[in-house]
Design an enzyme around this catalytic site. Structure first.
Site, PDB file in Angstrom:
ATOM      1  N   HIS A 111       0.861  -1.190   0.000  1.00  0.00           N
ATOM      2  CA  HIS A 111       0.000   0.000   0.000  1.00  0.00           C
ATOM      3  C   HIS A 111       0.895   1.237   0.000  1.00  0.00           C
ATOM      4  CE1 HIS A 111      -3.271   2.629   0.375  1.00  0.00           C
ATOM      5  NE2 HIS A 111      -3.949   2.061   1.352  1.00  0.00           N
ATOM      6  N   HIS A 170      -2.750   6.786  -1.143  1.00  0.00           N
ATOM      7  CA  HIS A 170      -3.784   7.383  -0.292  1.00  0.00           C
ATOM      8  C   HIS A 170      -3.273   8.133   0.934  1.00  0.00           C
ATOM      9  CE1 HIS A 170      -6.749   4.150  -1.991  1.00  0.00           C
ATOM     10  NE2 HIS A 170      -6.207   4.928  -2.923  1.00  0.00           N
ATOM     11  N   TYR A 201      -0.761   7.428   3.036  1.00  0.00           N
ATOM     12  CA  TYR A 201      -0.166   6.698   4.150  1.00  0.00           C
ATOM     13  C   TYR A 201       1.364   6.734   4.037  1.00  0.00           C
ATOM     14  CZ  TYR A 201      -5.018   5.674   4.923  1.00  0.00           C
ATOM     15  OH  TYR A 201      -6.361   5.828   5.142  1.00  0.00           O
TER      16      TYR A 201
END
Length: 403
Positions: A190, A193, A195
């Site tokens: 990930h 977004h 993070y």
């Protein structure tokens, strides 16, 4: 494997979402992917028996599922009851999920994350400050969920030292190894977004002046180190990544998101990953006039399997595959309320409506595993053994199958 032509006027009468596709070592029977979705049902950050049922419900033979974001360490948590994979108890719980998915012929990747500054001292070990590329807080106007429904401002982070950055690279590697021990087919990093990895990528956040900041190559270094470490640990064909250059979630702005995305794609092309996953078009970045145009350029530049996600319908998903805009389409909200979404797309069935108020509650049933599947008799194709409700032609003899 990947078509680069894009034609908005292409015919969408054939359901290309139901066509097979090869993702590295994995043969998919269709192009409908379960998107990674934070659901906040992992009580005390451990997947529960309901999670086994949740993922099993959304499994189809030869279908790809991506888990909700899974924290690599306690420091990486930023949501109430979101899962981790850093304890034995968590790993054993994930084994049950994976076994259920594999038992139904599905393929499942574990999405690994570290939220970075998108956290609160409540979640951090010993109440310490969260960490990031910077010591700047998430901008005013964004709030974090705490247990029992409370909301608060994000805590002020501490900028990581170089030695600490390298420790987190190692933590990602170790989490990927644990994911394989749990039986996951691969992992998705990930890096999107807003993070931790995205906090290094975006110049609207990253204000470092050392080897991890300032220039585009320096800002991408952490991301590429994590990706290379995981690929080395579990194999590049089991490693994937999600990026969102054009998304400004929780303050993740960049002055030139297209240049950022193209630089990353150029580097990722060299790693022979399972796939690259780019989020759009539900989310719009300030100052970016056309995210679809930007994402098309990323898709055209990438030489491997490409997943798109963000507010797609069946029709727009078919068009994305037909035109070569993407190889696979990940669905979130529609998959929440329709556990048999591939079958509904294949048979042109009505969809259940989702209840947004239950997306992030902790109830182990309501809004989680109580959405009904459609009771439709399928059966197996006598030639290839596939569920006839999920195909339009036999993969072995190319015979038309009535759905």
């Amino acid at each position: 494997m990947c078509r680069k032509h894009f034609d908005e006027n292409s015919d969408v009468t054939f359901n290309h979402l139901m066509s097979p596709f090869q993702v590295g070592r994995f043969h998919l029977f269709h192009r409908v992917v379960l998107a990674p979705l934070t659901r906040c049902r992992a009580l005390n950050h451990v997947p529960q028996p309901a999670s086994v049922q949740y993922y099993s419900q959304r499994t189809s033979t030869g279908g790809l599922l991506i888990t909700e974001a899974v924290a690599i360490t306690q420091q990486g948590i930023g949501f109430p009851h979101s899962p981790g994979i850093f304890t034995v108890e968590q790993l054993e719980a994930w084994k049950q999920v994976v076994d259920a998915v594999h038992g139904k012929g599905g393929i499942i990747f574990c999405q690994l994350w570290h939220v970075g500054r998108a956290s609160h001292t409540f979640y951090q070990p010993n109440g310490q400050a969260p960490v990031s590329s910077t010591n700047k807080k998430v901008p005013h106007g964004w709030s974090i969920r705490l247990p029992e429904g409370a909301v608060a401002d994000y805590s002020k982070p501490t900028a990581l030292e170089v030695s600490e950055i390298l420790e987190i690279v190692q933590q990602f590697r170790e989490a990927a190894r644990r994911a394989r021990i749990a039986g996951f087919d691969g992992v998705e990093i990930h890096a999107a977004h807003g993070y931790l990895i995205d906090q290094f990528l975006k110049d609207g956040i990253n204000d470092r002046t050392d080897g991890y900041g300032d220039s585009l190559s320096n800002r991408c270094k952490f991301c590429l180190q994590v990706t290379a470490a995981i690929a080395e640990e579990i194999g590049s064909d089991r490693t994937a990544i999600r990026i969102s250059p054009t998304i400004d979630h929780i303050g993740a702005n960049d002055s030139d998101p297209l240049a950022l995305g193209l630089y990353l794609i150029d580097k990722l092309n060299k790693l022979n990953l399972a796939y690259v996953h780019v989020t759009e078009p539900r989310f719009r970045s300030e100052g970016v006039k056309d995210t679809r145009e930007n994402c098309l350029l990323l898709r055209q530049a990438y030489r491997g399997a490409f997943i798109t996600s963000g507010g797609y319908t069946k029709e727009s998903g078919i068009q994305a595959i037909q035109t070569g805009y993407a190889d696979l389409v990940a669905y979130g909200r529609l998959f929440i309320s329709n556990p048999d979404l591939p079958k509904r797309f294949a048979m042109n069935l009505d969809l259940n409506k989702y209840d947004q108020s239950t997306f992030y509650t902790h109830d182990q049933v309501k809004g989680y595993i109580d959405y009904p599947a459609k009771e439709i008799e399928g059966g197996e194709c006598h030639n290839c053994g596939r569920d006839t409700s999920l195909q339009t032609e036999c993969k072995d003899q190319q015979n038309t199958i009535e759905v």
